[in-house]
Design an enzyme around this catalytic site. Structure first.
Site, PDB file in Angstrom:
ATOM      1  N   TYR A 130       9.260  20.431  37.184  1.00 29.38           N
ATOM      2  CA  TYR A 130       8.629  19.541  36.288  1.00 29.38           C
ATOM      3  C   TYR A 130       9.779  18.955  35.442  1.00 29.38           C
ATOM      4  O   TYR A 130       9.664  17.892  34.813  1.00 29.38           O
ATOM      5  CB  TYR A 130       7.717  20.357  35.494  1.00 29.38           C
ATOM      6  CG  TYR A 130       6.497  20.448  35.959  1.00 29.38           C
ATOM      7  CD1 TYR A 130       5.369  19.404  35.768  1.00 29.38           C
ATOM      8  CD2 TYR A 130       5.817  21.596  37.024  1.00 29.38           C
ATOM      9  CE1 TYR A 130       4.299  19.428  36.391  1.00 29.38           C
ATOM     10  CE2 TYR A 130       4.791  21.521  37.458  1.00 29.38           C
ATOM     11  CZ  TYR A 130       3.911  20.448  37.222  1.00 29.38           C
ATOM     12  OH  TYR A 130       2.435  20.433  37.806  1.00 29.38           O
TER      13      TYR A 130
ATOM     14  N   GLN B 208      -6.104  10.876  35.100  1.00 24.59           N
ATOM     15  CA  GLN B 208      -5.746  11.956  35.863  1.00 24.59           C
ATOM     16  C   GLN B 208      -4.640  12.321  35.694  1.00 24.59           C
ATOM     17  O   GLN B 208      -3.945  13.104  36.088  1.00 24.59           O
ATOM     18  CB  GLN B 208      -6.234  11.869  37.195  1.00 24.59           C
ATOM     19  CG  GLN B 208      -7.722  11.827  37.700  1.00 24.59           C
ATOM     20  CD  GLN B 208      -7.849  11.285  38.969  1.00 24.59           C
ATOM     21  OE1 GLN B 208      -7.642  12.249  39.929  1.00 24.59           O
ATOM     22  NE2 GLN B 208      -8.023  10.073  39.017  1.00 24.59           N
TER      23      GLN B 208
ATOM     24  N   HIS C  52      -6.329  16.002  33.324  1.00 21.94           N
ATOM     25  CA  HIS C  52      -5.336  16.803  33.922  1.00 21.94           C
ATOM     26  C   HIS C  52      -4.090  17.016  33.033  1.00 21.94           C
ATOM     27  O   HIS C  52      -2.986  18.007  33.502  1.00 21.94           O
ATOM     28  CB  HIS C  52      -4.711  16.449  35.097  1.00 21.94           C
ATOM     29  CG  HIS C  52      -5.702  16.317  36.215  1.00 21.94           C
ATOM     30  ND1 HIS C  52      -5.694  15.324  37.315  1.00 21.94           N
ATOM     31  CD2 HIS C  52      -6.990  16.857  36.632  1.00 21.94           C
ATOM     32  CE1 HIS C  52      -6.609  15.641  38.193  1.00 21.94           C
ATOM     33  NE2 HIS C  52      -7.582  16.326  37.590  1.00 21.94           N
TER      34      HIS C  52
ATOM     35  N   CYS D  69       1.617  28.385  26.604  1.00 22.13           N
ATOM     36  CA  CYS D  69       1.883  29.516  26.993  1.00 22.13           C
ATOM     37  C   CYS D  69       1.262  30.397  28.091  1.00 22.13           C
ATOM     38  O   CYS D  69      -0.400  30.076  28.118  1.00 22.13           O
ATOM     39  CB  CYS D  69       1.613  30.681  25.744  1.00 22.13           C
ATOM     40  SG  CYS D  69       2.143  32.112  26.102  1.00 22.13           S
TER      41      CYS D  69
ATOM     42  N   CYS E  74       7.361  31.695  24.837  1.00 25.19           N
ATOM     43  CA  CYS E  74       6.777  31.314  23.766  1.00 25.19           C
ATOM     44  C   CYS E  74       7.338  31.783  22.493  1.00 25.19           C
ATOM     45  O   CYS E  74       7.749  33.024  22.452  1.00 25.19           O
ATOM     46  CB  CYS E  74       5.060  32.162  24.185  1.00 25.19           C
ATOM     47  SG  CYS E  74       4.056  31.682  22.615  1.00 25.19           S
TER      48      CYS E  74
ATOM     49  N   CYS F  76       4.526  34.789  21.121  1.00 26.70           N
ATOM     50  CA  CYS F  76       4.407  36.099  21.839  1.00 26.70           C
ATOM     51  C   CYS F  76       5.309  36.421  22.904  1.00 26.70           C
ATOM     52  O   CYS F  76       5.113  37.308  23.529  1.00 26.70           O
ATOM     53  CB  CYS F  76       2.905  36.089  22.638  1.00 26.70           C
ATOM     54  SG  CYS F  76       2.704  35.169  24.089  1.00 26.70           S
TER      55      CYS F  76
ATOM     56  N   SER G 254      -6.733   7.708  44.284  1.00 30.60           N
ATOM     57  CA  SER G 254      -7.126   7.961  45.713  1.00 30.60           C
ATOM     58  C   SER G 254      -8.705   8.551  46.061  1.00 30.60           C
ATOM     59  O   SER G 254      -9.351   8.619  46.845  1.00 30.60           O
ATOM     60  CB  SER G 254      -6.261   8.638  46.563  1.00 30.60           C
ATOM     61  OG  SER G 254      -6.098  10.061  45.829  1.00 30.60           O
TER      62      SER G 254
ATOM     63  N   ASN H 226      -6.909  -1.237  43.666  1.00 33.69           N
ATOM     64  CA  ASN H 226      -6.255  -0.571  44.451  1.00 33.69           C
ATOM     65  C   ASN H 226      -5.701  -1.297  45.802  1.00 33.69           C
ATOM     66  O   ASN H 226      -6.461  -2.052  46.310  1.00 33.69           O
ATOM     67  CB  ASN H 226      -6.822   0.741  44.858  1.00 33.69           C
ATOM     68  CG  ASN H 226      -6.005   1.966  45.437  1.00 33.69           C
ATOM     69  OD1 ASN H 226      -5.158   1.443  46.244  1.00 33.69           O
ATOM     70  ND2 ASN H 226      -6.388   3.032  44.984  1.00 33.69           N
TER      71      ASN H 226
ATOM     72  N   ALA I  78      -2.081  -2.828  40.187  1.00 35.63           N
ATOM     73  CA  ALA I  78      -2.567  -2.752  38.970  1.00 35.63           C
ATOM     74  C   ALA I  78      -1.979  -3.607  37.989  1.00 35.63           C
ATOM     75  O   ALA I  78      -2.421  -4.303  37.156  1.00 35.63           O
ATOM     76  CB  ALA I  78      -2.857  -1.344  38.507  1.00 35.63           C
TER      77      ALA I  78
HETATM   78  P1  OAD Z   1      -2.800   9.665  44.503  1.00 38.74           P
HETATM   79  O1  OAD Z   1      -1.273   9.784  44.623  1.00 38.74           O
HETATM   80  O2  OAD Z   1      -3.673  10.538  45.401  1.00 38.74           O
HETATM   81  O3  OAD Z   1      -3.212   8.277  44.898  1.00 38.74           O
HETATM   82  C1  OAD Z   1      -2.645   7.010  44.329  1.00 38.74           C
HETATM   83  C2  OAD Z   1      -3.421   6.105  44.429  1.00 38.74           C
HETATM   84  O4  OAD Z   1      -2.986   4.891  43.938  1.00 38.74           O
HETATM   85  C3  OAD Z   1      -3.499   5.413  46.019  1.00 38.74           C
HETATM   86  O5  OAD Z   1      -4.857   5.247  46.544  1.00 38.74           O
HETATM   87  C4  OAD Z   1      -2.685   4.350  46.201  1.00 38.74           C
HETATM   88  O6  OAD Z   1      -3.288   3.239  47.097  1.00 38.74           O
HETATM   89  C5  OAD Z   1      -2.822   3.588  44.955  1.00 38.74           C
HETATM   90  N1  OAD Z   1      -1.689   2.822  44.445  1.00 38.74           N
HETATM   91  C6  OAD Z   1      -0.484   2.893  44.628  1.00 38.74           C
HETATM   92  N2  OAD Z   1       0.404   1.925  44.072  1.00 38.74           N
HETATM   93  C7  OAD Z   1      -0.538   1.241  43.180  1.00 38.74           C
HETATM   94  C8  OAD Z   1      -0.440   0.172  42.411  1.00 38.74           C
HETATM   95  N3  OAD Z   1       0.713  -0.351  42.087  1.00 38.74           N
HETATM   96  N4  OAD Z   1      -1.715  -0.129  41.658  1.00 38.74           N
HETATM   97  C9  OAD Z   1      -2.910   0.333  42.045  1.00 38.74           C
HETATM   98  N5  OAD Z   1      -2.912   1.197  42.805  1.00 38.74           N
HETATM   99  C10 OAD Z   1      -1.975   1.720  43.496  1.00 38.74           C
HETATM  100  O7  OAD Z   1      -3.009  10.020  42.972  1.00 38.74           O
HETATM  101  P2  OAD Z   1      -4.284  10.278  42.143  1.00 38.74           P
HETATM  102  O8  OAD Z   1      -5.479   9.818  42.781  1.00 38.74           O
HETATM  103  O9  OAD Z   1      -3.830  10.145  40.880  1.00 38.74           O
HETATM  104  O10 OAD Z   1      -3.866  16.363  40.202  1.00 38.74           O
HETATM  105  O11 OAD Z   1      -4.167  11.854  42.223  1.00 38.74           O
HETATM  106  C11 OAD Z   1      -5.127  12.762  41.881  1.00 38.74           C
HETATM  107  C12 OAD Z   1      -4.689  14.105  41.470  1.00 38.74           C
HETATM  108  O12 OAD Z   1      -4.152  14.534  42.582  1.00 38.74           O
HETATM  109  C13 OAD Z   1      -3.615  13.940  40.208  1.00 38.74           C
HETATM  110  O13 OAD Z   1      -3.884  13.904  38.889  1.00 38.74           O
HETATM  111  C14 OAD Z   1      -3.027  15.386  40.774  1.00 38.74           C
HETATM  112  C15 OAD Z   1      -2.764  15.117  42.165  1.00 38.74           C
HETATM  113  O14 OAD Z   1      -2.218  16.119  42.881  1.00 38.74           O
HETATM  114  C16 OAD Z   1      -3.315  17.335  39.949  1.00 38.74           C
HETATM  115  O15 OAD Z   1      -1.996  17.688  39.796  1.00 38.74           O
HETATM  116  C17 OAD Z   1      -4.260  18.366  39.613  1.00 38.74           C
END
Ligand code: OAD
Length: 255
Positions: free
Chosen positions: A67, A101, A129, A137, A161, A164, A203, A227, A245
């Site tokens: 992180y 997200q 998220h 904490c 924290c 605590c 995705s 996408n 995008a």
């Molecule tokens: P992903 O990494 O699963 O998907 C990213 C998507 O963005 C893919 O479908 C790519 O094709 C698309 N992509 C890549 N470049 C792009 C661009 N320039 N313009 C538009 N689209 C593009 O990410 P998320 O769907 O956000 O959760 O993943 C969902 C969640 O899974 C995240 O919030 C995180 C992750 O693990 C947690 O951490 C709980």
């Protein structure tokens, strides 16, 4: 593409309520790695191996190191034309809500002075998220601003924290954890009443966020997907813009 762009424009122009559901792809052009692309891997770990309560329990130092690396990376990233175009859309039309997200804070930054807005509120996103910029904490849930400089040499040097003294963790939702109920209800409520859902850079694999666009669809609304790659939502999209995008959103959303 022009036909799809025109179709998407017409849907937006005729919509009374719009929700935008965004994922990591919207921040790709800002230099933030997506989760499921090859650049999502850090030191041979996939996010699914680190973004879990189990991983934090096993090695808080390793998870904090990841992180801190991501926070450092974000210090060099800025909102791109896609974040800015969406913020403008939400700012100009009160019936637009942004649901993300992403934990990178780039929508929030685009809604504030980086987008040129003194009062960011209409364009502030619902962050399903959480936010990587905050610590929470692990015992009492108290929150504080996070730092990108984390000393991971020992458990004792990790953030603790103020209230605590328990170990702090990033204020994000990990795999296997529940999302904030209030935010989730708000997202589904907005999706239900929207006549268009713009689905950008996700995705659509992670639930329950992936169900938000389907809620608009189930309630008679239309989907516009932005996408470069197809997803499980693609067959349901009334318009599909297969482009990055940042490039396409500034064309789609007029100033
Ligand atoms: P992903 O990494 O699963 O998907 C990213 C998507 O963005 C893919 O479908 C790519 O094709 C698309 N992509 C890549 N470049 C792009 C661009 N320039 N313009 C538009 N689209 C593009 O990410 P998320 O769907 O956000 O959760 O993943 C969902 C969640 O899974 C995240 O919030 C995180 C992750 O693990 C947690 O951490 C709980």
């Amino acid at each position: 593409m022009n036909v799809e762009l025109e179709a998407a424009r017409e849907l937006l122009d005729n919509a009374r309520r719009i929700v935008a559901v965004t994922g990591a792809g919207i921040s790709a052009e800002s230099g933030v790695p997506t989760f499921r692309g090859p650049e999502g891997v850090w030191k041979s770990y996939r996010p699914e191996e680190l973004a879990t309560p189990k991983a934090f329990g096993r090695s808080p130092q390793l998870v904090w190191e990841w992180y801190a690396w991501r926070r450092k990376l974000l210090e060099h990233c800025s909102p791109n034309p896609a974040h800015l175009a969406l913020a403008r859309l939400a700012y100009d039309h009160l019936k637009v809500a942004i649901i993300t997200q992403n934990v990178d804070g780039l929508h929030t930054r685009a809604a504030g002075d980086e987008g040129g807005y003194a009062d960011p509120s209409p364009a502030l996103p619902i962050e399903l998220h959480g936010s990587i910029a905050r610590d929470r904490c692990s015992a009492c849930d108290s929150r504080q601003p996070g730092s990108a400089t984390i000393d991971v040499t020992s458990l004792g040097t990790l953030p603790h924290c103020d209230r605590c003294s328990a170990l702090m963790r990033p204020d994000v939702v990990w795999f296997g954890e529940a999302l904030d109920r209030v935010l989730l209800d708000q997202a589904f409520h907005l999706a239900k009443s929207a006549d268009v859902c713009l689905v950008i850079g996700t995705s659509a694999l992670v639930h329950p966020a992936a169900l938000v666009p389907l809620t608009t669809l189930d309630n008679g609304g239309k989907l516009i997907e932005i996408n470069p790659h197809k997803t499980s939502l693609s067959p349901y999209a009334s318009a599909r813009l297969s482009a990055p995008a940042g490039t396409i959103l500034s064309k789609l959303i007029h100033s």
